[in-house]
Structure formats: C-alpha cells, structure tokens
Enzyme design. Structure first.
Site, short mmCIF file in Angstrom:
data_model
loop_
_atom_site.label_atom_id
_atom_site.label_comp_id
_atom_site.label_asym_id
_atom_site.label_seq_id
_atom_site.Cartn_x
_atom_site.Cartn_y
_atom_site.Cartn_z
N GLY A 10 0.84 -1.19 0.00
CA GLY A 10 0.00 0.00 0.00
C GLY A 10 0.87 1.24 0.00
O GLY A 10 2.05 1.17 0.36
N GLN A 43 3.21 10.01 1.12
CA GLN A 43 4.49 9.29 1.05
C GLN A 43 5.27 9.61 -0.22
O GLN A 43 6.46 9.30 -0.30
CB GLN A 43 4.27 7.78 1.13
N CYS A 79 6.59 -0.23 6.59
CA CYS A 79 6.13 0.94 5.84
C CYS A 79 7.25 1.38 4.91
O CYS A 79 8.41 1.42 5.33
CB CYS A 79 5.78 2.05 6.83
N LEU A 80 6.90 1.72 3.68
CA LEU A 80 7.93 2.14 2.72
C LEU A 80 8.61 3.44 3.17
O LEU A 80 9.73 3.71 2.76
CB LEU A 80 7.32 2.33 1.33
N HIS A 120 -3.78 1.27 7.81
CA HIS A 120 -2.41 1.77 7.84
C HIS A 120 -2.27 2.99 6.90
O HIS A 120 -1.69 4.02 7.27
CB HIS A 120 -1.45 0.64 7.43
N GLU A 121 -2.82 2.86 5.68
CA GLU A 121 -2.68 3.95 4.70
C GLU A 121 -3.51 5.16 5.09
O GLU A 121 -3.06 6.30 4.92
CB GLU A 121 -3.08 3.47 3.29
N HIS A 147 -1.78 7.41 7.42
CA HIS A 147 -0.84 8.35 6.77
C HIS A 147 -1.54 9.67 6.41
O HIS A 147 -0.93 10.73 6.45
CB HIS A 147 -0.25 7.75 5.51
#
Ligand code: NI
Length: 182
Positions: free
Chosen positions: A46, A51, A94-95, A136-137, A140
C-alpha cells in the site's frame, strides 16, 4: 508513468493532515497511476499520497498481494466509517520507515466509504489484511505512522534507527528541492 521518490520518516509532509480531493481530473489519475507503479516497484502492499510528497487524500493498495487475481486499486477520500470485530496483531512495515517492522494490533474489519478516480462514491466492507492495509494507509492521511502505536519502551529501542531515518529524510529533501521536486 513515472516512479516517484518515497519520502521518509521525518519528512514534514508525512506529519501533515492531507487535503480532501475535489478535482477528479487527469492529474489525479496520473498521480494514482504513478503511485501504483512506485508501490509495485518498491514491493509495497500500500502507499498513501503523502508518502510521495502529495498531501491529499489518496491511497493505493496492491490488492493482488492480498487475493489472487485482484488488481491494484486507488481509493480517493477514504473514510473509515466503522472499525469492528475482534482485534488481531500482525507485523507491519512501511515504505517510509524502511528497516523497521513491528507488531500492530488493529480491528479485523472496517466499513469504508471512498471515491474512485472518476468521483463515484462507494461503500465497502473490508476484512483482515485488506482492512489492515487500508487502516495503515488512512493513518498516513492523518499524519500518523504505525510506529505511533508503539509504547515508549519500544520507541526507545528504535530511537537510533528513527533518528537515522529523520536525518536521511532531511538529506533527501535537500536533494529534491535542488531538483525542484519538493
Ligand atoms: Ni506506511
């Protein structure tokens, strides 16, 4: 299509509150396409627009990693109407926080309202991994990280890694500004 630079923990755009998307135009479609390409290239499940430096309410999910035959999907202005069911604990990464994975406890199910890239509104029940990825997304979009759920002891143990990431994020920002990207 283009790969976009992924912002790291410590970049202020990741702590900002993302704006509601109001224009469902080509720019939005291009950004969603680029985010999907960036997510797949980075082997993420995701990705949220902040991000990649855009403080707007847009997330993408690689649904193919969750269920065979599914396509990557974009969710515009995702709103979690309800979280329900038992809580489960799973390791998350997480990226934007490379090198750190930690257990996070979340509800197993959500009821989600979102828009597609054309502005049509949908409501959907999401379960298990898909629900977790979307939670999670969406975090953000509120300026939150999965690490925000960790207790003070855990955070202390991670502080060196997090400080190093913050330092890297600042260096990246200087480069991006030179390139006129940030
Ligand atoms: Ni993340």
């Amino acid at each position: 299509m283009a790969l976009l630079p992924i912002r790291k923990y410590g970049d202020p755009v990741l702590r900002a509150k993302a704006k509601t998307v109001e224009e469902f135009d080509e720019t939005l479609k291009t950004l969603a396409g680029d985010m999907i390409e960036t997510m797949i290239a980075a082997e993420g499940i995701g990705l949220a627009a902040p991000q990649v430096g855009y403080s707007i309410c847009l997330i993408v999910v690689e649904r193919g990693l969750i269920e065979d035959g599914e396509e990557p999907a974009a969710y515009v202005n995702p709103l979690i109407l309800e979280k329900y069911g038992e809580k489960t604990t799973m390791e998350e990464g997480c990226l934007s926080v490379p090198g750190i994975t930690e257990d996070v406890t979340r509800e197993a199910n959500i009821r989600l309202r979102y828009q597609d890239l054309a502005g049509n509104t949908f409501e959907e029940e999401c379960h298990d991994t898909l629900a977790r990825v979307i939670m999670h997304e969406v975090d953000h979009l509120h300026g939150n990280f999965f690490t925000d759920y960790l207790g003070p002891m855990k955070l202390r143990l991670l502080s060196k890694k997090l400080n190093a990431l913050q330092f890297e994020a600042q260096k990246d920002l200087i480069e991006l500004r030179k390139m006129g990207v940030a």
